[in-house]
Design a protein around this motif. Structure first.
Motif, PDB file in Angstrom:
ATOM      1  N   LEU A   1      -3.668   3.277  -2.958  1.00 33.93           N
ATOM      2  CA  LEU A   1      -3.144   4.550  -2.455  1.00 33.93           C
ATOM      3  C   LEU A   1      -4.089   5.192  -1.457  1.00 33.93           C
ATOM      4  CD1 LEU A   1      -1.837   6.180  -5.758  1.00 33.93           C
ATOM      5  CD2 LEU A   1      -0.473   5.249  -3.883  1.00 33.93           C
TER       6      LEU A   1
ATOM      7  N   ALA B   1       0.106   8.734  -0.657  1.00 33.30           N
ATOM      8  CA  ALA B   1       0.330   9.631  -1.790  1.00 33.30           C
ATOM      9  C   ALA B   1       0.113  11.088  -1.391  1.00 33.30           C
ATOM     10  CB  ALA B   1      -0.608   9.270  -2.931  1.00 33.30           C
TER      11      ALA B   1
ATOM     12  N   ARG C   1      -4.661   4.948  -9.060  1.00 36.38           N
ATOM     13  CA  ARG C   1      -5.504   3.907  -8.459  1.00 36.38           C
ATOM     14  C   ARG C   1      -6.146   3.043  -9.540  1.00 36.38           C
ATOM     15  NH1 ARG C   1      -8.503   7.815  -4.142  1.00 36.38           N
ATOM     16  NH2 ARG C   1      -7.125   7.477  -2.351  1.00 36.38           N
TER      17      ARG C   1
ATOM     18  N   SER D   1       0.850  -1.188   0.000  1.00 40.84           N
ATOM     19  CA  SER D   1       0.000   0.000   0.000  1.00 40.84           C
ATOM     20  C   SER D   1       0.885   1.236   0.000  1.00 40.84           C
ATOM     21  CB  SER D   1      -0.891   0.027   1.243  1.00 40.84           C
ATOM     22  OG  SER D   1      -1.775  -1.061   1.230  1.00 40.84           O
ATOM     23  N   GLY D   2       0.334   2.336  -0.483  1.00 37.66           N
ATOM     24  CA  GLY D   2       1.114   3.564  -0.570  1.00 37.66           C
ATOM     25  C   GLY D   2       0.402   4.761   0.018  1.00 37.66           C
TER      26      GLY D   2
ATOM     27  N   ILE E   1      -4.034  10.950  -8.542  1.00 39.65           N
ATOM     28  CA  ILE E   1      -4.174   9.869  -7.559  1.00 39.65           C
ATOM     29  C   ILE E   1      -5.233   8.868  -8.026  1.00 39.65           C
ATOM     30  CG2 ILE E   1      -5.846  11.047  -6.064  1.00 39.65           C
ATOM     31  CD1 ILE E   1      -4.314   9.765  -3.672  1.00 39.65           C
TER      32      ILE E   1
END
Length: 184
Positions: free
Chosen positions: A83, A57, A77, A54-55, A73
């Protein structure tokens, strides 16, 4: 583990951090910085480190995509990234990164040359020391700030991920027969 992402046309930057579950020391172990390419190029580089990660952002969403006006974003995705917007509070985020570095709870691998270069040359605005100087290369530092702001909420290990094809009985038997001390 988890990653931090800062969008940009000239430089999209990503950093990866892993936490030792025993000591709670975090290690910034990998980096990516590339510009002037389509989002799918960045997404492929990020996913190569692990589809399950997972990130965090840039919470502004990275602005709008030039070709259709969608938020970057959302575009990232739609290309398969998990994110979550990080926190963009500059003073608190910078203090958290600096505290982690000074206390030794965040360590940077020597192979992360771009991150180290950004850190060495980072500067604040002379007229307002609470804001960064304009027009400096700080994309990986921003990605670090976003990630540290929500690391505890989004980080996971590959073992946390469920594997649909796994034989539950066999997996339970393997773990049950292991010695608690040695793990074998």
């Amino acid at each position: 583990r988890a990653y931090g992402l800062d969008f940009g046309w000239h430089n999209t930057a990503v950093i990866w951090i892993a936490e030792d579950p025993t000591t709670h020391t975090m290690y910034l172990y990998s980096e990516y910085k590339h510009g002037k390419v389509a989002p799918y190029v960045h997404v492929n580089a990020i996913r190569a480190k692990g589809d399950w990660l997972s990130g965090a952002a840039d919470p502004s969403g990275g602005g709008r995509s030039a070709h259709d006006g969608t938020m970057l974003i959302d575009e990232f995705r739609s290309l398969g990234l998990n994110l979550t917007p990080g926190d963009n509070a500059f003073a608190a985020g910078s203090a958290k990164v600096l505290n982690a570095l000074e206390s030794g709870t965040l360590k940077i691998f020597a192979t992360c040359n771009k991150w180290l270069d950004e850190f060495r040359t980072y500067r604040y605005d002379l007229s307002n020391p609470n804001v960064p100087a304009r027009n400096q290369d700080d994309h990986e530092l921003d990605a670090t700030r976003y990630l540290l702001s929500i690391f505890d909420h989004i980080s996971s290990s590959e073992d946390d991920q469920t594997d649909e094809g796994k034989d539950d009985y066999q997996d339970a038997h393997i773990h049950q027969s292991r010695d608690d001390l040695t793990g074998y």
